[in-house]
Design a protein around this motif. Structure first.
Motif, short mmCIF file in Angstrom:
data_model
loop_
_atom_site.label_atom_id
_atom_site.label_comp_id
_atom_site.label_asym_id
_atom_site.label_seq_id
_atom_site.Cartn_x
_atom_site.Cartn_y
_atom_site.Cartn_z
N ASN A 45 1.05 -0.93 -0.11
CA ASN A 45 -0.15 0.26 0.27
C ASN A 45 1.22 1.28 -0.30
O ASN A 45 0.48 2.18 -0.55
N PHE A 46 1.88 1.37 0.80
CA PHE A 46 2.65 2.40 0.96
C PHE A 46 4.05 2.64 -0.20
O PHE A 46 4.71 1.48 -0.72
N PRO A 47 4.36 3.87 -0.65
CA PRO A 47 5.14 3.75 -1.39
C PRO A 47 6.70 4.07 -0.89
O PRO A 47 6.76 3.76 0.49
N THR A 48 8.18 3.24 -1.84
CA THR A 48 8.67 3.67 -1.30
C THR A 48 9.69 4.53 -1.98
O THR A 48 9.63 4.96 -2.54
N HIS A 49 10.78 5.19 -0.70
CA HIS A 49 12.11 5.79 -1.06
C HIS A 49 12.71 5.59 -0.95
O HIS A 49 13.86 5.32 -0.26
N THR A 50 13.74 5.29 -2.40
CA THR A 50 15.41 4.79 -2.89
C THR A 50 16.75 5.80 -2.26
O THR A 50 16.01 6.18 -4.67
N HIS A 51 17.50 5.66 -2.14
CA HIS A 51 17.43 6.93 -2.56
C HIS A 51 19.70 6.44 -1.75
O HIS A 51 19.73 5.42 -1.52
N ILE A 52 19.98 6.40 -3.35
CA ILE A 52 21.41 6.58 -3.70
C ILE A 52 22.44 7.46 -3.32
O ILE A 52 22.38 8.27 -3.58
N GLY A 53 23.12 8.03 -2.45
CA GLY A 53 24.32 8.26 -1.70
C GLY A 53 25.42 8.72 -2.69
O GLY A 53 25.59 7.80 -3.61
N THR A 54 26.66 10.28 -2.31
CA THR A 54 28.23 9.78 -2.62
C THR A 54 28.26 8.41 -2.18
O THR A 54 29.35 8.48 -3.69
#
Length: 295
Positions: A86-95
């Motif tokens: 049901n819920f959206p995902t936030h995928t983050h790729i940093g430096t």
């Protein structure tokens, strides 16, 4: 005087005689049947019976035509199965890898319901088709792998024959399976080769490097569309090629407004991401509906 009396008697007798003759003439006219009545009374009984039978036959034919016209159109069913949280995902790729994170926001997008209604409303614009939810029949999307490709040819997967026939018995001729799965959201190439960055689920994918941020709406799903009557993997046809490309499933939003808190993007700030994902499926549904209408 006698002559006058005799003359009076003569005229009286003459008048009486004329009246009787006239009455006999009128009575005769009354008793003579008209030509039409005479013909009607002389019609044979067999002709009258034949006319009645002909009229009854015409009525039956009219009723049969009316029944055929009013009979409901037998629609081709398109089975739809969507498996997504049901819920959206936030995928983050940093430096560096120490800046990487994956988190789930508690914003209930009800995406499965939205995508099903998108497929249903688009497909059913053609009155020949009806989209149905098959989640009550099939629980595991992996079991809906009915078509296998080998040496450029498609054949039915014999391991799934019983389920395929059960779906056909329910009037389902085509299936659409949408399953949330990781996709390649971005590929970066340098001196030492290329590196794929994956989105872990539908929602927002971000990439930060040396002060530069990229925002991507990630429709991170596997799409599988198959025919049940003939061994055809519809989603592998050239017309659906773009929908199988991870690069197109992950659309960069150039005018995305940077969030106030990068680690906690608000639901309102995520709205352009949601709209872009839904738009991807609207295009897919339109393409599928056009394909089905040509069959």
């Amino acid at each position: 005087m006698k002559f006058v009396t005799k003359l009076s008697v003569f005229f009286a007798l003459l008048t009486l005689t004329s009246g009787c003759a006239t009455q006999r003439s009128m009575d005769s006219a009354t008793n003579v049947p008209s030509s039409a009545d005479s013909k009607e009374s002389t019609l044979p009984a067999s002709e009258s019976s034949t006319d009645s039978e002909t009229l009854a036959t015409k009525n039956e034919q009219t009723q049969e035509k009316s029944s055929v016209k009013d009979a409901p159109l037998l629609k081709q069913k398109v089975g739809v199965l969507i498996t997504a949280k049901n819920f959206p995902t936030h995928t983050h790729i940093g430096t560096t890898k120490f800046n990487n994170f994956t988190k789930e926001y508690s914003y209930n997008w009800q995406l499965s319901d939205k995508l099903f209604s998108t497929f249903k409303s688009t497909i059913e614009q053609n009155s020949r088709f009806e989209a149905v939810d098959i989640s009550s029949i099939v629980k595991a999307p992996d079991s809906l792998d009915f078509v296998k490709g080998k040496d450029g040819n498609w054949t039915f997967n014999t391991n799934q024959e019983a389920l395929r026939k059960a779906l056909i018995d329910n009037g389902i001729a085509t299936i659409i399976v949408v399953t949330e799965a990781p996709t390649v959201a971005m590929t970066e190439c340098g001196t030492y080769g290329c590196l794929d960055h994956k989105s872990k689920g539908f929602g927002l994918f971000t990439r930060s490097f040396m002060g530069t941020d990229h925002y991507i709406a990630s429709a991170s799903f596997d799409i599988n569309i198959e025919s049940l009557n003939e061994p055809v993997e519809i989603s592998a046809l050239p017309v659906f090629k773009e929908f199988q490309d991870d690069e197109l499933k992950n659309a960069r939003i150039e005018d995305f407004t940077p969030p106030d808190n990068f680690d906690e993007v608000s639901e309102q700030e995520l709205l352009p991401i949601k709209n872009t994902i839904v738009s991807y499926f609207e295009r897919l549904a339109t393409t599928l509906a056009a394909y089905l209408s040509r069959q």
